[in-house]
Design a protein around this motif. Sequence first.
Motif, short mmCIF file in Angstrom:
data_model
loop_
_atom_site.label_atom_id
_atom_site.label_comp_id
_atom_site.label_asym_id
_atom_site.label_seq_id
_atom_site.Cartn_x
_atom_site.Cartn_y
_atom_site.Cartn_z
N VAL A 181 40.83 -8.21 14.11
CA VAL A 181 41.77 -8.08 15.41
C VAL A 181 42.07 -9.31 16.10
CG1 VAL A 181 39.60 -8.32 16.83
CG2 VAL A 181 41.01 -6.55 17.68
N GLU A 232 36.25 -8.64 13.18
CA GLU A 232 36.43 -9.66 13.87
C GLU A 232 37.70 -10.62 13.52
OE1 GLU A 232 33.53 -9.32 12.46
OE2 GLU A 232 31.94 -9.09 13.98
N VAL A 259 44.54 -9.89 19.51
CA VAL A 259 43.85 -10.50 20.42
C VAL A 259 44.77 -11.62 21.14
CG1 VAL A 259 41.93 -11.78 21.72
CG2 VAL A 259 41.45 -9.82 20.13
N TYR A 316 36.76 -0.52 18.79
CA TYR A 316 36.46 -1.77 18.94
C TYR A 316 37.77 -2.62 19.03
CZ TYR A 316 35.46 -6.39 16.94
OH TYR A 316 35.17 -7.75 16.68
N ALA A 322 38.58 -2.37 22.97
CA ALA A 322 37.30 -3.20 23.70
C ALA A 322 37.91 -4.54 23.62
CB ALA A 322 36.09 -3.04 23.29
N HIS A 323 38.75 -5.06 22.54
CA HIS A 323 39.01 -6.34 22.35
C HIS A 323 40.37 -7.10 22.70
CE1 HIS A 323 34.98 -6.17 20.20
NE2 HIS A 323 34.87 -7.60 20.40
#
Length: 238
Positions: A170, A167, A174, A200, A203-204
């Motif tokens: 990334v 988390e 993001v 992952y 997707a983000h």
Amino acid sequence: MTKLSININKFATLRNSRGGNNPNVLKAALDAERFGADGVTVHPRPDERHIRYSDVREIKAAITTEFNIEGNPREQKFVDLVLEVRPEQVTLVPDALGQITSDHGWDTLKHRDYLVEIIGVFKNAGIRTSIFVDPVIEMIRGAAETGTDRVELYTEGYAKHFYDNKEQAVLHYVNAAKEANHLKLGINAGHDLDLQNLKYFAAHVPGLLEVSIGHALVCDAIYLGYENAIQMYKRQLR
């Protein structure tokens, strides 16, 4: 769906290590296309230690899928090749001479004037431009001022910290992508993306148009087969 471009440099590295033409780099490009890749990427360097300039010309004449040429535009030989071959996309990377692999993005503030000039050269030739950048908001804003069509986010930092805290790993990407979307820059990404961390990331990161993957995919192909590896990577992007 995010597009998958296969970087075939490692096929050329293997070929050059033994001499001859095995594996056949042109066939690797054609097979990538046949097995479902959305594009082919090459990164020729001045010493031609992997992809040769003759490879680039042969590949462009043979494939029908999107062709992306990466390299350092401060090398006039590279600029001349791109203008001759006219790929769909050129990705500008600030490599040092003799560098093993790319390890940082452009300082788009420090090199703004240079980037404006060289990007204009390629865009005037009808070639879409992308520049390699770190996931730093200031660098994204600087990129928008150069006239580039896209940025390619350098993803080694994400891959390095993925297993520690995905988390957090990334998060910078993001935020950088959101800023790029706001500034109407297209977003590509690449470096150390693999079967474990790709899904992952895709997707983000909002607005991710394309990933360029070479080393990890070719390593996986040794065990899984080339066609199967490409399809497995494609599935991570759905």
